[in-house]
Design a protein around this motif. Structure first.
Motif, PDB file in Angstrom:
ATOM      1  N   UNK A 134      52.194  32.045  49.036  1.00 46.36           N
ATOM      2  CA  UNK A 134      52.647  30.986  48.018  1.00 46.36           C
ATOM      3  C   UNK A 134      54.176  31.186  47.713  1.00 46.36           C
ATOM      4  N   UNK A 135      54.745  32.476  47.555  1.00 45.29           N
ATOM      5  CA  UNK A 135      54.242  34.058  47.644  1.00 45.29           C
ATOM      6  C   UNK A 135      54.081  34.438  46.240  1.00 45.29           C
ATOM      7  N   UNK A 136      52.794  35.271  46.294  1.00 48.14           N
ATOM      8  CA  UNK A 136      52.932  36.180  45.018  1.00 48.14           C
ATOM      9  C   UNK A 136      52.843  37.654  45.631  1.00 48.14           C
ATOM     10  N   UNK A 137      53.866  38.134  45.258  1.00 49.22           N
ATOM     11  CA  UNK A 137      53.973  39.733  45.714  1.00 49.22           C
ATOM     12  C   UNK A 137      53.331  40.704  44.614  1.00 49.22           C
ATOM     13  N   UNK A 138      53.350  40.231  43.439  1.00 50.32           N
ATOM     14  CA  UNK A 138      52.891  41.105  42.444  1.00 50.32           C
ATOM     15  C   UNK A 138      51.558  41.573  42.458  1.00 50.32           C
ATOM     16  N   UNK A 139      51.180  42.614  41.491  1.00 49.71           N
ATOM     17  CA  UNK A 139      49.849  43.128  41.404  1.00 49.71           C
ATOM     18  C   UNK A 139      49.175  41.899  40.937  1.00 49.71           C
ATOM     19  N   UNK A 140      47.803  41.936  41.140  1.00 46.03           N
ATOM     20  CA  UNK A 140      46.971  40.899  40.863  1.00 46.03           C
ATOM     21  C   UNK A 140      45.759  41.304  39.800  1.00 46.03           C
ATOM     22  N   UNK A 141      45.398  40.561  38.857  1.00 51.35           N
ATOM     23  CA  UNK A 141      44.227  40.454  37.814  1.00 51.35           C
ATOM     24  C   UNK A 141      43.522  39.551  38.278  1.00 51.35           C
ATOM     25  N   UNK A 142      42.212  39.543  38.863  1.00 51.63           N
ATOM     26  CA  UNK A 142      41.108  38.696  39.183  1.00 51.63           C
ATOM     27  C   UNK A 142      40.378  38.264  37.904  1.00 51.63           C
ATOM     28  N   UNK A 143      40.408  36.849  37.637  1.00 53.72           N
ATOM     29  CA  UNK A 143      39.481  36.331  36.653  1.00 53.72           C
ATOM     30  C   UNK A 143      38.536  35.314  37.221  1.00 53.72           C
ATOM     31  N   UNK A 144      37.085  35.711  37.444  1.00 56.35           N
ATOM     32  CA  UNK A 144      36.006  35.003  37.975  1.00 56.35           C
ATOM     33  C   UNK A 144      35.442  34.330  36.995  1.00 56.35           C
ATOM     34  N   UNK A 145      35.157  33.224  36.758  1.00 58.87           N
ATOM     35  CA  UNK A 145      34.245  32.488  36.047  1.00 58.87           C
ATOM     36  C   UNK A 145      32.793  32.060  36.881  1.00 58.87           C
ATOM     37  N   UNK A 146      31.535  32.727  36.379  1.00 55.95           N
ATOM     38  CA  UNK A 146      30.658  32.190  37.022  1.00 55.95           C
ATOM     39  C   UNK A 146      30.414  32.784  38.593  1.00 55.95           C
ATOM     40  N   UNK A 147      30.542  32.293  39.378  1.00 55.70           N
ATOM     41  CA  UNK A 147      30.553  32.485  40.865  1.00 55.70           C
ATOM     42  C   UNK A 147      31.652  32.938  41.449  1.00 55.70           C
ATOM     43  N   UNK A 148      32.648  32.154  40.597  1.00 59.19           N
ATOM     44  CA  UNK A 148      34.137  32.941  40.661  1.00 59.19           C
ATOM     45  C   UNK A 148      34.160  34.359  40.723  1.00 59.19           C
ATOM     46  N   UNK A 149      33.368  34.992  39.628  1.00 53.07           N
ATOM     47  CA  UNK A 149      33.333  36.482  39.629  1.00 53.07           C
ATOM     48  C   UNK A 149      32.690  37.003  40.965  1.00 53.07           C
ATOM     49  N   UNK A 150      32.044  36.687  41.553  1.00 54.12           N
ATOM     50  CA  UNK A 150      31.197  36.958  42.616  1.00 54.12           C
ATOM     51  C   UNK A 150      32.351  36.912  43.743  1.00 54.12           C
TER      52      UNK A 150
END
Length: 592
Positions: free
Chosen positions: A294-310
Motif C-alpha cells: 500500500x504501503x503500510x510499514x507500521x505495526x498493526x492492530x487487527x480488528x475483525x467483525x464476525x468472520x473478520x475475526x476468524x
C-alpha cells in the motif's frame, strides 16, 4: 410479383446475421461453462456475457425470421410496424448497455452488447422494406399471401403458427431481459460516477505467484502513507459485508487520533474477484501483500467483525504476525453453524466434528477437504448464492439489502448500498462460502496447538482454534500501553498480545420475552444458543491471550437509542471506536 420476394436468408445480410447467431449461441453455452469452471483467475461475473449472449441470440433469430419472411414467396411478415418499432427499441437498448458498461469500465460487456445493433438494424430495415413491398403488391393487385402448391397443409399451418407465434414470444423474452440488462448497466455506470474507488487498488499475487489481481485498501488518517511506529488499525469485515460497512468505525478511530484502514476481501467492495476456488490461506497472504504494498510499514492492530475475526486469527498463523501488536474481535465465533448445531446436540454434528478435526491435521500444502455438517442446508445456501450470482447482471438483486436503519455515517448510505448491487457481490459470497461455509474454519484448524486442544477438550467445547504465537505482541510501541489482564493467565495462552473481545449482550440474553420469542420450542433453542454464545467468548478470553478482556455492548447510547444488537458495528461506530481506543491506549481498564 414484387422483385425482392424471392430466395431466403442466403444473402450477404442474412449470412452475416446467421454467423452472428451462431457466435451468440456458442457464447451463451460457453459462458455457462466458464462461469462454473474452477481453478482459474476470475476478473468479473461471466454471467454478464451469458445474458448478453441470450438476448443477442434472440435478436439474431428475429432478424433471420424477418429477412426470411421478407424474401419468401410463401410467407407473410405480419405486424411490420411493430417490428420496425421493436428494432428501434432494441437498438436504443444496445446503445444504453454499451454506454452503461463503458461507464462502468467493462469493455468486454460493451462489445458484446454493441453487436446487438447488427440484428436490430436488420430487423428495422427489412421490416420497413417488407411494409413498402406489401404496399406495392396491393397497388398491383398481387395477393399478400399465397402458399405454393408444393407446400403441404401441415407446412402451411406450421408457417402460419410460426409467423403468428414466434414474434410475440421472442419480443417478450428480448424486451424483458434486454430492459433488465439496461437497468443494471445504467445503474452501474451511475454508481461508478457517484462512488469512484475511494481507496487504492493494490496488485497482489495468488496461485503460487502465477496470477495477479487487485485488492482494495481504504485508509483514514493515513493519507500520506507515512511509515512510523504508530500502530495502524486494520479492519476486516463480516462474511458478505463490503468495506463500506465499517466506514464509520474507521472514521471514528481516525477521529480518535489513530490511522485505520479497511481491506475488501476478493470480490467485495471494489476488490477484484481473485482466484477460484478460494483458499483462505492464500486470501490472507494476499491481504498481507496489499498492506505491505500500500504501503503500510507500521505495526498493526487487527480488528475483525464476525468472520473478520476468524480471518484475523488466520492472519496471525499465515502472515507476518510479528507486525501485529493488538487484536480486537467483534462478535466473533469460529463457526456459527457448528456452534448452533452443537447447542442443539445433534448427533450428526458430533460425528462430523470428529472427522473435521482429523482432516485438520493434514499437510498445509494440500487442498482443504469439504466436510458437511448439514449437507442439505449447505447445498441450499450454496445454490442460493450461486443463483443470485447468476441473476446479478439482470438487476433482480437490486431490491435486496436496501434497508439499513440507523446506518452510520448516514451520508455514506448510498455508497454502501451500491456495493451490494453490483455484479460481483453475490459472486464474492458464493466464492467465500465455498460450498460448505466451513473452509475458513478448516484452514484455521490446521494450526491448532496441543495445549489449546487439550484445554478445550477438558472444557467439553466443540470448536477449536490455534493459540496466538507466543512472541506476538512482544514489540510494543510506547504509545500502546500494556493492559492489565482481566482474567488470570493460564498455561494454554502463552502470548501477552492485547486482545479485546466485544460482543453484543443481546446475544447472551436468554430472556425469550425480551427477544420477542413466544414459542416454547423456539425459546428452548434460543436459550441454548445464548448460553453457547456466551461460553464461546469466555473460551476465547481464556485461551487467546494472557492479556485479553471481554466487554459487553449493552444498552442505548447517544449515537444509537436502540438496545445493542449484532449490528452495533455500523449503528454506533463512534462509540465503538472510542471503546476500542480507550481500552488499547489506556494504562487502566475502562468499562463500557
Amino acid at each position: 410479383m414484387w422483385y425482392f420476394r424471392k430466395h431466403t436468408v442466403m444473402s450477404i445480410p442474412g449470412l452475416v446475421v446467421l454467423a452472428l447467431t451462431l457466435a451468440y449461441a456458442v457464447a451463451f453455452f460457453a459462458y455457462i461453462g466458464v462461469s462454473q469452471k474452477r481453478g482459474r483467475l476470475v476478473k468479473t461475473n461471466s454471467f454478464v456475457y451469458m445474458w448478453e449472449a441470450l438476448v443477442g441470440t434472440f435478436l439474431c433469430l428475429q432478424a433471420l425470421f424477418v429477412i426470411s419472411a421478407y424474401r419468401s414467396s410463401n410467407r407473410y411478415l405480419y405486424w411490420t410496424p411493430i417490428w420496425m418499432v421493436y428494432g428501434v427499441i432494441m437498438s436504443i437498448m444496445s446503445i444504453c448497455v454499451v454506454g452503461g458498461y463503458a461507464g462502468a469500465q467493462n469493455a468486454a460487456a460493451s462489445v458484446w452488447a454493441a453487436f446487438w445493433l447488427v440484428p436490430a438494424v436488420a430487423i428495422t430495415v427489412y421490416a420497413a422494406k417488407a411494409r413498402r413491398g406489401y404496399a406495392v403488391d396491393r397497388v398491383m393487385g398481387i395477393p399478400e399471401y399465397r402458399p405454393r402448391l408444393a407446400d403441404s397443409r401441415g407446412m402451411v399451418l406450421f408457417y402460419v403458427a410460426l409467423d403468428n407465434g414466434f414474434p410475440w414470444v421472442s419480443w417478450l423474452v428480448s424486451v424483458f431481459f434486454g430492459l433488465l440488462l439496461v437497468i443494471q448497466a445504467l445503474a452501474l455506470a451511475n454508481d461508478h460516477r457517484l462512488y469512484p474507488v475511494p481507496g487504492d487498488l493494490v496488485p497482489v499475487q495468488t496461485n503460487g505467484g502465477e496470477d495477479w489481481y487487485k485488492l482494495h485498501v481504504w485508509c483514514y488518517g493515513y493519507e500520506n502513507k507515512q511509515g512510523g511506529s504508530e500502530p495502524v488499525f486494520v479492519l476486516l469485515t463480516e462474511f458478505g459485508m463490503p468495506s463500506t460497512t465499517m466506514i464509520g468505525l474507521a472514521q471514528g478511530i481516525a477521529d480518535n487520533g489513530h490511522p485505520a484502514c479497511i481491506v475488501d476481501r476478493p470480490g467485495y467492495g471494489w476488490s477484484e474477484p481473485g482466484y477460484w476456488e478460494q483458499d483462505p490461506r492464500d486470501v490472507v497472504k494476499s491481504i498481507n501483500q496489499a498492506l505491505t504494498k500500500y504501503p503500510i510499514s507500521n505495526p498493526l492492530i487487527l480488528v475483525g467483525w464476525g468472520e473478520g475475526g476468524v480471518w484475523s486469527q488466520l492472519y496471525m498463523q499465515v502472515a507476518d504476525y510479528t507486525r501485529v501488536v493488538g487484536m480486537v474481535l467483534l462478535d466473533t465465533f469460529p463457526n456459527m453453524e457448528i456452534l448452533q448445531t452443537f447447542a442443539l446436540n445433534r448427533t450428526t454434528t458430533l460425528q462430523n466434528l470428529r472427522q473435521f478435526r482429523s482432516l485438520g491435521t493434514e499437510q498445509k500444502s494440500e487442498s482443504i477437504p469439504q466436510v458437511h455438517f448439514d449437507k442439505a442446508l449447505e447445498s441450499s445456501v450454496s445454490r442460493m448464492f450461486s443463483s443470485w450470482r447468476a441473476v446479478s447482471p439482470i438487476a433482480l438483486h437490486r431490491a435486496r439489502n436496501g434497508n439499513w436503519p440507523g446506518f452510520k455515517p448516514q451520508d455514506s448510505l448510498g455508497q454502501h448500498r451500491s456495493r451490494f448491487r453490483d455484479n460481483l457481490h453475490y459472486q464474492a459470497k458464493y466464492f467465500e462460502y465455498g460450498g460448505t461455509g466451513a473452509r475458513l474454519y478448516q484452514a484455521l484448524l490446521e494450526y491448532v496447538t496441543t495445549s489449546i486442544d487439550s484445554l478445550l477438550v477438558y472444557h467439553h467445547w466443540p470448536l477449536r482454534w490455534p493459540a496466538l504465537p507466543a512472541d506476538s505482541g512482544s514489540e510494543f510501541t510506547k504509545s500502546l500501553s500494556k493492559r492489565q489482564a482481566a482474567m488470570p493467565s493460564i498455561q494454554a495462552a502463552t502470548t501477552k498480545l492485547p486482545v479485546i473481545l466485544i460482543a453484543s449482550a443481546q446475544q447472551f440474553n436468554s430472556d425469550c420475552g425480551a427477544q420477542g420469542i413466544s414459542s416454547k420450542e423456539d425459546c428452548t433453542k434460543w436459550q441454548a444458543f445464548a448460553w453457547f454464545y456466551y461460553r464461546q467468548q469466555i473460551e476465547y478470553q481464556q485461551t487467546l491471550s494472557q492479556n485479553a478482556v471481554l466487554l459487553a455492548c449493552t444498552g442505548a447510547v447517544d449515537e444509537d437509542d436502540q438496545p445493542c444488537d449484532t449490528d452495533f458495528v455500523w449503528r454506533r461506530p463512534k462509540w465503538l471506536a472510542s471503546a476500542i481506543v480507550s481500552q488499547l491506549f489506556s494504562s487502566s481498564n475502562r468499562t463500557t
